[in-house]
Design an enzyme around this catalytic site. Structure first.
Site, PDB file in Angstrom:
ATOM      1  CB  THR A  72      -0.962  -0.009   1.203  1.00 42.49           C
ATOM      2  OG1 THR A  72      -0.221  -0.230   2.411  1.00 42.49           O
ATOM      3  CG2 THR A  72      -2.006  -1.099   1.048  1.00 42.49           C
ATOM      4  CE  LYS A 106       0.532  -3.295   3.507  1.00 38.70           C
ATOM      5  NZ  LYS A 106      -0.113  -2.360   4.523  1.00 38.70           N
ATOM      6  CB  THR A 114      -1.183  -1.434   8.679  1.00 39.66           C
ATOM      7  OG1 THR A 114      -2.119  -0.640   9.379  1.00 39.66           O
ATOM      8  CG2 THR A 114      -1.426  -1.207   7.194  1.00 39.66           C
ATOM      9  CD  GLU A 160       2.423   5.489   6.395  1.00 37.24           C
ATOM     10  OE1 GLU A 160       1.992   6.466   7.032  1.00 37.24           O
ATOM     11  OE2 GLU A 160       1.688   4.702   5.788  1.00 37.24           O
TER      12      GLU A 160
END
Length: 405
Positions: A174, A200, A211, A300
């Protein structure tokens, strides 16, 4: 890494360093990924399938999110895994770009349809596929696109070459900046086996998984009970021991499959198989840690990669609690971002760690050490009691100087 219309966005420094250019893959699997229309850019891969082609009796294990708002695919996969008792699951189907989470009865129906269509196309018995989704929460899947894409992917784009595995790893991404794929071969006695893993991550990374989608497959012969025990042990020491932003997602899934295609004696969690069981567990723990580290490297906004080592704790649980307390401390994170060796913030986090007894952390027997990754002498050591015979040592291993990726 070969360049194609869907992998061009991964041409980054991290992709160059961490994406393998070749690999040796386990026998008896076919994998692949295509664009089916979940992602709106018209080209990014967003549908993946991993199929056991060796037999119909593969062993499968799974570890899932602890979030109470479990996404529809998590609920469906948990049901199938329990119903099958970890035996006879032959494929995984995954979409990215949409999490199919908090989508009510429609989301459950869509997840079930993904299983049904995959089983039909791959000629599996009913409920022989686990389903996973990752992406935006709260939106319904473009299910028609997915159900059309599954036959296209299954019939035309599955294989066992390096590019097939790269495609599969890319299709589950993603916000990742590179596909995460690791392979290794290992020996158990006279038998040679292969492991392949893909995952991922990127955002919302916190124990207990977030996630996060991950897949381990091997051609070793392993019983379902043994595989489940090994997977849970390995995940606890890898994916449940990383943190980036402290959030826990609705879709976390780590699954493992063993099809026995490489032959050899069955590995079970019985006394007669204890040596092979222990050796396999060691291999999978190391393997899981390699994959988990790739998730952290791609977090991130992450600019540092730091390993926390807690020595001489009373128990593994206490050691993990201390390390987690430090890792999740906002003050510690800001200090590391600013390249400030602020050991006071570390001691503060140790002091409020959720440990088992008052003797788990003894202030005058605690030390903090900053260890450069190159193996040189520690750049700063804090001894609170120099003459203590036994100290609890907290080591921080910094792998990279500050770098904006």
């Amino acid at each position: 890494m070969s360049i194609s219309k869907y992998s061009i966005r991964f041409l980054s420094d991290k992709a160059t360093r961490f994406v393998p250019k070749s690999g040796v893959y386990p026998k008896g699997y076919a994998v692949g990924g295509i664009h089916c229309g979940v992602k709106k850019d018209g080209k990014s891969l967003d549908l993946a399938i991993l199929q056991n082609t060796f037999n119909k009796e593969a062993s499968t294990a799974g570890v899932f999110t602890q979030n109470k708002f479990k996404a529809a695919p998590v609920q469906v996969s948990m049901r199938i895994l329990k119903q099958k008792s970890g035996s006879g699951i032959n494929s995984f189907v995954i979409n990215s770009g949409n999490a199919n989470a908090v989508t009510g009865s429609k989301g459950m129906k869509d997840a079930e349809e993904m299983v049904t269509v995959t089983d039909s196309v791959l000629e599996n018995p009913k409920d022989s596929t686990l389903v996973m989704s990752t992406g935006v929460i709260g939106n319904n899947l473009p299910i028609d696109n997915i159900l059309t894409g599954i036959p296209k992917l299954s019939l035309n784009h599955l294989g066992n070459t390096h590019q097939h595995w790269i495609d599969c790893a890319t299709a589950i991404c993603t916000t990742d900046t590179f596909p995460k794929l690791v392979t290794k071969q290992f020996n158990l006695g006279n038998d040679t086996y292969t492991l392949a893993g893909l995952c991922k991550g990127a955002g919302m990374i916190c124990p207990n998984m977030a996630t996060l989608l991950g897949f381990f497959v091997t051609d070793a012969p392993v019983s379902p009970n043994a595989l489940q025990q090994i997977l849970r042990y390995a995940v606890d020491r890898s994916f449940n021991s990383i943190t980036v932003d402290g959030d826990m997602s609705t879709n976390d899934t780590i699954v493992a499959m063993a099809n026995g295609a490489a032959g050899g004696e069955l590995i079970d969690n019985t006394s007669s198989s204890a040596e092979r069981f222990s050796a396999l567990q060691t291999e999978i723990v190391d393997f899981a840690q390699q994959l988990a580290q790739l998730v952290v490297r791609d977090g991130e906004g992450a600019t540092k990669f730091i390993t926390l080592k807690v020595n001489d704790a009373l128990s593994y649980k206490d050691a993990k609690s201390i390390a987690s307390s430090i890792a999740n401390s906002s003050l510690f994170k800001t200090a590391m971002y600013g390249k400030d060796a602020n050991w006071g913030r570390i001691l503060c986090a140790i002091g409020y760690a959720d440990v088992s007894t008052d003797q788990s952390v003894i202030p005058n027997k605690t030390s903090v050490k900053f260890v450069p990754v190159d193996g040189s002498e520690p750049i700063k050591i804090i001894w609170l009691m120099v003459n203590s015979k036994k100290l609890t040592k907290i080591e921080l291993q910094k792998y990279y100087k500050m770098k904006i990726w």
